[in-house]
Design an enzyme around this catalytic site. Structure first.
Site, mmCIF file in Angstrom:
data_model
loop_
_atom_site.group_PDB
_atom_site.id
_atom_site.type_symbol
_atom_site.label_atom_id
_atom_site.label_comp_id
_atom_site.label_asym_id
_atom_site.label_seq_id
_atom_site.Cartn_x
_atom_site.Cartn_y
_atom_site.Cartn_z
ATOM 1 N N ASP A 1 -15.334 -3.630 2.911
ATOM 2 C CA ASP A 1 -14.927 -4.741 3.786
ATOM 3 C C ASP A 1 -15.100 -4.389 5.266
ATOM 4 O O ASP A 1 -14.899 -5.232 6.127
ATOM 5 C CB ASP A 1 -13.502 -5.226 3.480
ATOM 6 C CG ASP A 1 -12.424 -4.207 3.826
ATOM 7 O OD1 ASP A 1 -12.752 -3.018 4.035
ATOM 8 O OD2 ASP A 1 -11.236 -4.595 3.877
ATOM 9 N N ARG A 2 -15.495 -3.125 5.545
ATOM 10 C CA ARG A 2 -15.687 -2.738 6.956
ATOM 11 C C ARG A 2 -17.036 -2.035 7.091
ATOM 12 O O ARG A 2 -17.587 -1.527 6.119
ATOM 13 C CB ARG A 2 -14.556 -1.815 7.408
ATOM 14 C CG ARG A 2 -13.220 -2.519 7.244
ATOM 15 C CD ARG A 2 -12.016 -1.699 7.619
ATOM 16 N NE ARG A 2 -12.223 -0.291 7.637
ATOM 17 C CZ ARG A 2 -11.750 0.519 8.583
ATOM 18 N NH1 ARG A 2 -11.037 0.034 9.557
ATOM 19 N NH2 ARG A 2 -11.968 1.802 8.530
ATOM 20 N N ARG B 1 0.853 -1.191 0.000
ATOM 21 C CA ARG B 1 0.000 0.000 0.000
ATOM 22 C C ARG B 1 0.878 1.225 0.000
ATOM 23 O O ARG B 1 1.848 1.294 0.739
ATOM 24 C CB ARG B 1 -0.913 0.002 1.218
ATOM 25 C CG ARG B 1 -2.194 0.797 0.980
ATOM 26 C CD ARG B 1 -3.121 0.737 2.169
ATOM 27 N NE ARG B 1 -4.050 -0.387 2.097
ATOM 28 C CZ ARG B 1 -5.038 -0.571 2.972
ATOM 29 N NH1 ARG B 1 -5.206 0.271 3.960
ATOM 30 N NH2 ARG B 1 -5.847 -1.598 2.857
ATOM 31 N N GLU C 1 -11.932 -7.387 14.257
ATOM 32 C CA GLU C 1 -10.877 -6.503 14.756
ATOM 33 C C GLU C 1 -11.536 -5.169 15.077
ATOM 34 O O GLU C 1 -12.527 -4.775 14.442
ATOM 35 C CB GLU C 1 -9.741 -6.352 13.751
ATOM 36 C CG GLU C 1 -10.122 -5.801 12.408
ATOM 37 C CD GLU C 1 -8.951 -5.753 11.424
ATOM 38 O OE1 GLU C 1 -7.838 -6.165 11.772
ATOM 39 O OE2 GLU C 1 -9.183 -5.285 10.295
ATOM 40 N N SER D 1 -8.620 0.427 0.416
ATOM 41 C CA SER D 1 -9.679 0.392 1.411
ATOM 42 C C SER D 1 -10.148 1.800 1.789
ATOM 43 O O SER D 1 -10.620 2.551 0.953
ATOM 44 C CB SER D 1 -9.206 -0.399 2.628
ATOM 45 O OG SER D 1 -10.297 -0.660 3.478
ATOM 46 N N LYS E 1 -12.495 -9.899 6.434
ATOM 47 C CA LYS E 1 -13.586 -9.067 6.947
ATOM 48 C C LYS E 1 -14.522 -8.688 5.804
ATOM 49 O O LYS E 1 -14.103 -8.555 4.667
ATOM 50 C CB LYS E 1 -13.041 -7.838 7.671
ATOM 51 C CG LYS E 1 -12.051 -7.001 6.891
ATOM 52 C CD LYS E 1 -11.504 -5.909 7.797
ATOM 53 C CE LYS E 1 -10.522 -5.002 7.089
ATOM 54 N NZ LYS E 1 -9.184 -5.572 6.996
ATOM 55 N N ASP F 1 -14.220 0.095 -0.010
ATOM 56 C CA ASP F 1 -14.116 -1.227 -0.653
ATOM 57 C C ASP F 1 -15.035 -2.243 0.023
ATOM 58 O O ASP F 1 -14.938 -3.453 -0.231
ATOM 59 C CB ASP F 1 -12.667 -1.730 -0.691
ATOM 60 C CG ASP F 1 -12.118 -2.030 0.692
ATOM 61 O OD1 ASP F 1 -12.528 -1.339 1.656
ATOM 62 O OD2 ASP F 1 -11.277 -2.939 0.837
#
Length: 616
Positions: free
Chosen positions: A336-337, A73, A434, A175, A448, A334
């Site tokens: 995922d959270r 990243r 998390e 992300s 996730k 993205d």
């Protein structure tokens, strides 16, 4: 002497040996200008060269990205330590070399590539373009590539790797990072993110093949190669089908009077969350119109991270008030959270922390398991997981209910690989999380997943609504039954690696060499665990049970008063993060007292250990 025209200058720049006085830099400049075929990034380096900006050239060209907690990243732009066409080609060539070594059936099984909606005009760099180049490198080597034809949530890539039995996959995403960044997230054949030693080995392979191969720049292959397949429809259908495994009250969902607002934060989430709600029997959530479509500039938020709370949720909260919706769900760019907020009786919004949502998820997933289990199901076979910097609330629930709780190192890649071990041994994993709002309900995906988390929160809220209970009220019930867990997480920005190192080294040699602190201000320390060195004073052999992680700094202090505090460096940003939690027993219900104690301890931690005012 003829005047040097711009064209001549450029050809001189390209072909002259460079004399910056630094042989390493001269070589790197030569390589970049020979290898980079993207006119915009090539021009960025040429301009720096023309203006004699040697320091910036050195910063951009004389180091390479390493694998952090989320793969590669960095900022988008020119240079070997940035994300751009050339570095993505190099990374994929390294991946190819490593996978060819690991899998004899690589060319039968293939590779998955997905991408989000990020982009940067000044570097002609977008996630979609980087995904096409990733695919091109592999197609040129006769590897079948499953390239999604449009942007997808990050969890779709690990899901596709598993379902299509591919050897690995890559998601091009940064992300929730700032808009300037992008990344290259790698998943192994298991569907979990890569961990050591794969990361080190891939980096070695990248170093061994930095020059682009013939065909690596040929992104036309994506349109012409018979080896390219589009898995979008198939994977979306199968993913939505698998979601039904964690849907327990479809009938009730279809009748609920609750209304939900969803924001996808200018990212990929809108269509997929709409579909997930349909699968669960809900009416579609109300989208935030200004944020529902992809926008690489994230123009309505100061930063695209829903974790920042009310300040970035402004548009969705105002829309919810207008629409009379009590629950707001926010997926990060993205998807995922997940962040969630609930309107309270007093007209204020409660934005749940990752740890609070996890307490609700933990209660919910276990409650659903209990009510739906087969007669011979054994609670001792059931597991929940969390990273070591996350709340210990699942541990408290597990102790009381008889299932297992385990901790992993920070980063979902550790959770994913532990889940694989447990599943292989016949165990059942209900939930993992998390604290940075990353949740996994069930095990259809091994990373996730904000899409499934969003719809599970909606179902939980609808179920509680039938009993006239809000999410906030249920959270209090969970704490009253299992013990209050009050936590605070924050960070200090620190751009100087030597400063970060000196802060942690001071803690390892506090009152005398090789001695950790015994007190923090007036607070007595019971145990110290140092993941960087592998030391743990609470273990009989003084060795940490969690794997050593030499490349990142992380020390955890357990205090006599029941508080646990961790200091660590971020794997993706220039931050020192701190995590502190008061873990009370169910008989300690004076929350004001617990919060006051936690606040005093954090103040002592900052003043005595982090010392932001000091010169390090």
């Amino acid at each position: 002497m003829a005047e040097n025209t711009e064209g001549d200058l450029n050809s001189n720049l390209l072909h002259a040996p460079y004399h910056t006085g630094d042989p390493q830099l001269d070589t790197a400049i030569g390589q970049w200008l020979r290898w980079d075929k993207n006119p915009k990034t090539k021009e960025q380096i040429e301009n720096l060269l023309r203006n004699g900006m040697n320091k910036e050239l050195r910063d951009r060209l004389c180091c390479r990205m390493t694998f952090g907690t989320a793969g590669l990243r960095s900022a988008m732009g020119a240079g070997f330590c940035y994300i751009n066409d050339l570095t993505v080609i190099q990374s994929t060539q390294g991946m190819y070399k490593y996978l060819e070594r690991c899998f004899s059936d690589f060319k039968q099984r293939g590779f998955v590539v997905g991408y989000d909606t990020r982009g940067q005009v000044t570097s002609s760099c977008s996630s979609q373009r980087l995904a096409k180049l990733t695919a091109a490198v592999l197609l040129a080597k006769d590897v079948p590539v499953y390239l999604f034809s449009r942007y997808v949530p990050t969890p779709f890539v690990p899901y596709a790797v598993q379902k299509l039995k591919a050897v690995a996959g890559v998601m091009i995403t940064a992300s929730h990072n700032r808009k300037e960044d992008n990344g290259y997230k790698v998943y192994w054949e298991t569907g979990a993110q890569i961990t050591s030693p794969h990361d080190k080995e891939i980096l070695k392979c990248i170093e061994e093949c930095v020059e682009p191969w013939n065909g690596s720049w040929n992104d036309n292959l994506v349109d012409t190669s018979p080896l390219k397949r589009d898995p979008l429809q198939d994977i979306c259908r199968r993913y939505m089908e698998d979601l039904k495994k964690i849907c327990f009250y479809r009938e009730l969902n279809s009748k609920t009077t609750l209304k939900f607002v969803h924001t996808s934060f200018h990212g990929v989430g809108h269509d997929y969350v709409q579909l997930a709600f349909k699968v669960f029997g809900f009416k579609p959530p109300i989208p935030v119109p200004e944020q529902k479509d992809p926008d690489p500039d994230f123009s309505t938020v100061k930063c695209p991270n829903p974790e920042e709370g009310e300040s970035v949720l402004e548009l969705s909260l105002r829309l919810a008030e207008k629409e009379n919706a009590r629950i707001v769900l926010a997926t990060d760019p993205d998807a995922d959270r997940l962040a969630a907020a609930e309107l309270q009786e007093n007209g204020c919004w409660k934005v749940f922390t990752g740890n609070e949502l996890a307490a609700l998820f933990g209660w919910w997933m276990f409650d659903c398991w209990k009510k739906n289990k087969s007669r011979n199901a054994d609670v001792k076979n059931v597991y929940m997981l969390a990273t070591t910097v996350s709340s210990k609330i699942l541990k408290a629930i597990a102790l009381k209910e008889g299932f297992h709780f385990e901790e992993t190192l920070p980063g979902f890649k550790w959770i994913g690989s532990r889940i694989i071990d447990l599943l292989e041994n016949g165990k059942e994993v209900l939930f993992a999380f998390e604290e940075s709002i990353g949740f996994l309900c069930g095990t259809s995906v091994l990373d996730k997943d904000g899409v499934s988390a969003a719809v599970v929160v909606a179902e939980m809220a609808s179920y509680l609504e039938t009993m006239n209970i809000t999410l906030k009220q249920q959270l209090v019930k969970v704490y009253e039954k299992y013990g209050y867990h009050i936590s605070k997480t924050s960070y200090f920005l620190c751009y100087e690696p030597p400063t970060i190192k000196s802060i942690f080294e001071r803690l390892r040699n506090f009152d005398s060499p090789k001695e950790y602190p015994k007190f923090c201000g007036t607070f007595t320390i019971l145990h110290v665990r140092d993941i960087t060195t592998g030391y743990d004073s609470s273990q009989p052999n003084k060795k940490s049970v969690l794997p050593v992680s030499k490349n990142s700094q992380m020390i955890t202090f357990t205090f006599q008063n029941g508080c646990v505090a961790t200091l660590r460096t971020s794997g993706t940003e220039p931050k020192i993060k701190y995590y502190a939690e008061m873990c009370a027993s169910p008989d300690q219900s004076d929350t004001a007292l617990l919060e006051e104690e936690l606040k005093k301890l954090i103040d002592a931690l900052i003043e005595n250990f982090l010392q932001p005012k000091e010169k390090h």
